[in-house]
Design a protein around this motif. Structure first.
Motif, PDB file in Angstrom:
ATOM      1  N   ASP A 185     122.009  13.803 123.162  1.00 42.25           N
ATOM      2  CA  ASP A 185     122.351  14.500 124.404  1.00 42.25           C
ATOM      3  C   ASP A 185     121.637  13.884 125.597  1.00 42.25           C
ATOM      4  O   ASP A 185     122.205  13.800 126.696  1.00 42.25           O
ATOM      5  CB  ASP A 185     122.048  15.994 124.290  1.00 42.25           C
ATOM      6  CG  ASP A 185     123.003  16.701 123.333  1.00 42.25           C
ATOM      7  OD1 ASP A 185     124.107  16.162 123.072  1.00 42.25           O
ATOM      8  OD2 ASP A 185     122.652  17.782 122.834  1.00 42.25           O
ATOM      9  N   GLN A 186     120.420  13.429 125.397  1.00 41.17           N
ATOM     10  CA  GLN A 186     119.709  12.747 126.481  1.00 41.17           C
ATOM     11  C   GLN A 186     120.389  11.410 126.797  1.00 41.17           C
ATOM     12  O   GLN A 186     120.478  11.016 127.961  1.00 41.17           O
ATOM     13  CB  GLN A 186     118.248  12.528 126.117  1.00 41.17           C
ATOM     14  CG  GLN A 186     117.441  13.814 126.103  1.00 41.17           C
ATOM     15  CD  GLN A 186     116.008  13.587 125.644  1.00 41.17           C
ATOM     16  OE1 GLN A 186     115.720  12.647 124.900  1.00 41.17           O
ATOM     17  NE2 GLN A 186     115.118  14.459 126.089  1.00 41.17           N
ATOM     18  N   ARG A 212     123.595  10.796 126.430  1.00 38.48           N
ATOM     19  CA  ARG A 212     124.804  11.158 127.181  1.00 38.48           C
ATOM     20  C   ARG A 212     124.470  11.393 128.652  1.00 38.48           C
ATOM     21  O   ARG A 212     125.181  10.925 129.544  1.00 38.48           O
ATOM     22  CB  ARG A 212     125.430  12.421 126.588  1.00 38.48           C
ATOM     23  CG  ARG A 212     126.663  12.904 127.361  1.00 38.48           C
ATOM     24  CD  ARG A 212     126.923  14.384 127.212  1.00 38.48           C
ATOM     25  NE  ARG A 212     125.775  15.127 127.698  1.00 38.48           N
ATOM     26  CZ  ARG A 212     125.278  16.224 127.115  1.00 38.48           C
ATOM     27  NH1 ARG A 212     125.834  16.714 126.032  1.00 38.48           N
ATOM     28  NH2 ARG A 212     124.238  16.843 127.613  1.00 38.48           N
ATOM     29  N   ASP A 213     123.362  12.081 128.905  1.00 40.91           N
ATOM     30  CA  ASP A 213     122.971  12.353 130.288  1.00 40.91           C
ATOM     31  C   ASP A 213     122.740  11.059 131.068  1.00 40.91           C
ATOM     32  O   ASP A 213     123.087  10.977 132.246  1.00 40.91           O
ATOM     33  CB  ASP A 213     121.706  13.211 130.324  1.00 40.91           C
ATOM     34  CG  ASP A 213     121.929  14.625 129.803  1.00 40.91           C
ATOM     35  OD1 ASP A 213     123.103  15.049 129.667  1.00 40.91           O
ATOM     36  OD2 ASP A 213     120.921  15.312 129.522  1.00 40.91           O
ATOM     37  N   ARG A 214     122.173  10.043 130.418  1.00 38.36           N
ATOM     38  CA  ARG A 214     121.918   8.769 131.103  1.00 38.36           C
ATOM     39  C   ARG A 214     123.226   8.043 131.392  1.00 38.36           C
ATOM     40  O   ARG A 214     123.392   7.464 132.460  1.00 38.36           O
ATOM     41  CB  ARG A 214     120.986   7.874 130.278  1.00 38.36           C
ATOM     42  CG  ARG A 214     119.562   8.393 130.086  1.00 38.36           C
ATOM     43  CD  ARG A 214     119.013   9.113 131.308  1.00 38.36           C
ATOM     44  NE  ARG A 214     117.681   9.631 131.140  1.00 38.36           N
ATOM     45  CZ  ARG A 214     117.346  10.786 130.560  1.00 38.36           C
ATOM     46  NH1 ARG A 214     118.260  11.566 130.048  1.00 38.36           N
ATOM     47  NH2 ARG A 214     116.091  11.174 130.515  1.00 38.36           N
ATOM     48  N   GLU A 242     126.109   9.485 131.849  1.00 36.89           N
ATOM     49  CA  GLU A 242     126.735  10.245 132.937  1.00 36.89           C
ATOM     50  C   GLU A 242     126.061   9.952 134.276  1.00 36.89           C
ATOM     51  O   GLU A 242     126.733   9.871 135.309  1.00 36.89           O
ATOM     52  CB  GLU A 242     126.711  11.736 132.628  1.00 36.89           C
ATOM     53  CG  GLU A 242     127.675  12.109 131.510  1.00 36.89           C
ATOM     54  CD  GLU A 242     127.603  13.563 131.089  1.00 36.89           C
ATOM     55  OE1 GLU A 242     126.633  14.268 131.472  1.00 36.89           O
ATOM     56  OE2 GLU A 242     128.520  14.008 130.360  1.00 36.89           O
ATOM     57  N   LYS A 243     124.750   9.780 134.274  1.00 43.86           N
ATOM     58  CA  LYS A 243     124.021   9.430 135.504  1.00 43.86           C
ATOM     59  C   LYS A 243     124.500   8.065 136.014  1.00 43.86           C
ATOM     60  O   LYS A 243     124.731   7.896 137.216  1.00 43.86           O
ATOM     61  CB  LYS A 243     122.515   9.416 135.246  1.00 43.86           C
ATOM     62  CG  LYS A 243     121.673   8.984 136.415  1.00 43.86           C
ATOM     63  CD  LYS A 243     121.676   9.995 137.531  1.00 43.86           C
ATOM     64  CE  LYS A 243     120.686   9.572 138.607  1.00 43.86           C
ATOM     65  NZ  LYS A 243     120.750  10.403 139.777  1.00 43.86           N
TER      66      LYS A 243
END
Length: 133
Positions: free
Chosen positions: A23-24, A26-28, A30-31
């Protein structure tokens, strides 16, 4: 030093995936896409994130967007082929892997795409034989 350097976010996402912190990761990705929505590698990795979680619609959307941005991205075509194969859209998978072979005939992706293509052709041939009996 540069908060707009998308490659750093994508590479951090890859490292987080290696640590199984998905999930972390994925966040990167998306960033990176929030900074530059045309980052092909971020789309490929975010597509892979969704693909491995069974959200093939999102995966296909990201792979397709990557191809729209860079039609010569062997990685995006390869991944899209995998998604199609997983949804039993074999003709579409074969089309994508043939494109990979054209784009990267001597590369690892091209070799793997050729192997996948042979497997699919064999499988489809066996399925057709069973159906005709």
């Amino acid at each position: 030093l540069d908060s707009t350097y998308t490659k750093a976010y994508v590479n951090l996402g890859i490292a987080l995936e290696d640590l199984r912190r998905f999930d972390q990761a994925r966040d990167r990705y998306e960033k990176a896409l929030a900074i530059d929505s045309t980052d092909v590698l971020a789309h490929c990795h975010l597509g892979h994130y969704h693909h491995t979680r069974g959200d093939l619609e999102q995966a296909v959307a990201h792979y397709s967007r990557a191809i729209e941005i860079d039609p010569k991205s062997a990685q995006a075509h390869y991944n899209l082929g995998l998604a199609f194969a997983d949804t039993r859209l074999f003709a579409e998978a074969m089309r994508e892997w043939k494109t990979v072979i054209e784009l990267s005939p001597k590369g690892e992706l091209g070799r793997t795409a050729a192997e996948n293509l042979q497997l699919i052709e064999t499988y489809v041939g066996e399925e057709n034989s069973r159906e005709s009996k």
